[in-house]
Design an enzyme around this catalytic site. Structure first.
Site, PDB file in Angstrom:
ATOM      1  N   LEU A 113      62.902  30.718  48.114  1.00 44.48           N
ATOM      2  CA  LEU A 113      64.110  30.544  48.909  1.00 44.48           C
ATOM      3  C   LEU A 113      63.614  30.047  50.253  1.00 44.48           C
ATOM      4  O   LEU A 113      62.809  30.712  50.906  1.00 44.48           O
ATOM      5  CB  LEU A 113      64.869  31.868  49.039  1.00 44.48           C
ATOM      6  CG  LEU A 113      66.331  31.823  49.491  1.00 44.48           C
ATOM      7  CD1 LEU A 113      67.170  30.935  48.583  1.00 44.48           C
ATOM      8  CD2 LEU A 113      66.919  33.221  49.533  1.00 44.48           C
ATOM      9  N   ASP A 114      64.051  28.860  50.665  1.00 51.80           N
ATOM     10  CA  ASP A 114      63.504  28.203  51.855  1.00 51.80           C
ATOM     11  C   ASP A 114      63.609  29.073  53.094  1.00 51.80           C
ATOM     12  O   ASP A 114      64.475  29.947  53.190  1.00 51.80           O
ATOM     13  CB  ASP A 114      64.235  26.882  52.112  1.00 51.80           C
ATOM     14  CG  ASP A 114      64.076  25.904  50.967  1.00 51.80           C
ATOM     15  OD1 ASP A 114      63.055  25.977  50.267  1.00 51.80           O
ATOM     16  OD2 ASP A 114      64.985  25.068  50.779  1.00 51.80           O
ATOM     17  N   ILE A 115      62.758  28.794  54.063  1.00 49.64           N
ATOM     18  CA  ILE A 115      62.716  29.576  55.300  1.00 49.64           C
ATOM     19  C   ILE A 115      64.068  29.574  56.012  1.00 49.64           C
ATOM     20  O   ILE A 115      64.463  30.567  56.627  1.00 49.64           O
ATOM     21  CB  ILE A 115      61.598  29.046  56.235  1.00 49.64           C
ATOM     22  CG1 ILE A 115      61.396  29.998  57.415  1.00 49.64           C
ATOM     23  CG2 ILE A 115      61.874  27.618  56.704  1.00 49.64           C
ATOM     24  CD1 ILE A 115      60.147  29.688  58.223  1.00 49.64           C
TER      25      ILE A 115
ATOM     26  N   SER B  12      66.981  29.312  54.510  1.00 50.01           N
ATOM     27  CA  SER B  12      68.015  29.757  53.576  1.00 50.01           C
ATOM     28  C   SER B  12      68.010  31.286  53.516  1.00 50.01           C
ATOM     29  O   SER B  12      67.005  31.924  53.816  1.00 50.01           O
ATOM     30  CB  SER B  12      67.767  29.196  52.174  1.00 50.01           C
ATOM     31  OG  SER B  12      67.785  27.778  52.191  1.00 50.01           O
TER      32      SER B  12
END
Length: 256
Positions: A123-125, A127
């Site tokens: 899960l992207d930084i 997000s």
């Protein structure tokens, strides 16, 4: 093709295919003498066919039963995996202070639960939302194995050029159709996705694959900019009321 004629495969791969464990776990179990093939202790690297009988020592199953899977509502600013560029990994949030008080699981936190605990997917930084961390190779394979088609659901706030309010009215319907099916990333066509307007500024995405920064890149291809992204479901497990920055155990009766 009859079972006896099937091409032999490595024992660790066969055990993973049968859902017994991950390949790494299989290697550990074989090394400890916990796996028998046709009644004989298995050796590392041995190959088997579907006709071969594989038995696992109850000690291995007991070790597996002690493994935990946790669900974290990841805040913005944390990376999913290893620390990078001065940003902390999400695993630092798994501690007694951040354990959700309304967790219905009977499990209690202990430091050994952090050993081998790893994110099953990224899960992207920038997000937020549902991040799964697990010690269980079976769970990891189910969520991120090469043959996984597990649904992941996201709420995505977007803008369209200078339009930040009622984006739905300004965004062409044919471009929405392209988001659902018709885009390619890294030279490969994407699997069909479910994409619908949740409200005039927010889209709901349901994906069955997980390329790096996939939703943001998909949106860029049709002129949308992602303003906020939150994952709310993986398979049958939902984020629900779990507060941001807190975590809970996957329940004994919960299944992805």
């Amino acid at each position: 093709m009859p079972e006896s004629a099937a091409a032999p495969t490595r024992l660790n791969k066969r055990m993973a295919e049968l859902g017994l464990c991950s390949r790494r776990e299989a290697d550990d179990w074989i090394a400890q003498g916990w796996v028998r093939v046709n009644g004989r202790a298995a050796e590392m690297g041995v190959k088997v066919t579907p006709a071969d009988r594989i038995e696992v020592d109850p000690k291995a199953q007991g070790q597996q039963a002690a493994q935990v899977t946790v669900l974290l509502n990841k805040p913005m600013g944390y990376v999913s995996g290893q620390a990078e560029d001065g940003h902390e990994p999400a695993i630092v949030l798994i501690n007694p202070r951040t354990h959700w008080r309304d967790d219905t699981s009977r499990q209690r936190f202990s430091p050994p639960q952090l050993r081998g605990l790893a994110p099953a997917g990224r899960l992207d930084i920038d997000s937020i939302g549902l991040l799964v961390l697990t010690q269980d190779g079976r769970v990891a394979r189910q969520l991120i194995g090469e043959d996984s088609t597990m649904e992941k659901e996201y709420l995505v706030r977007v803008s369209f050029g200078a339009v930040t309010a009622n984006v739905q009215a300004a965004f062409p319907r044919e471009q929405l159709a392209r988001l659902r099916h018709g885009l390619s990333l890294d030279g490969q066509p994407l699997q069909p996705a479910q994409v619908d307007w949740q409200n005039p500024e927010q889209l709901r995405f349901v994906l069955t694959e997980g390329k790096k920064r996939q939703i943001r890149r998909m949106c860029e291809l049709v002129g949308l900019k992602v303003v906020g992204l939150k994952r709310i479901r993986i398979g049958r497990v939902v984020l629900g009321q779990l507060p941001v920055g807190q975590w809970r155990y996957l329940g004994a009766n919960e299944r992805f």
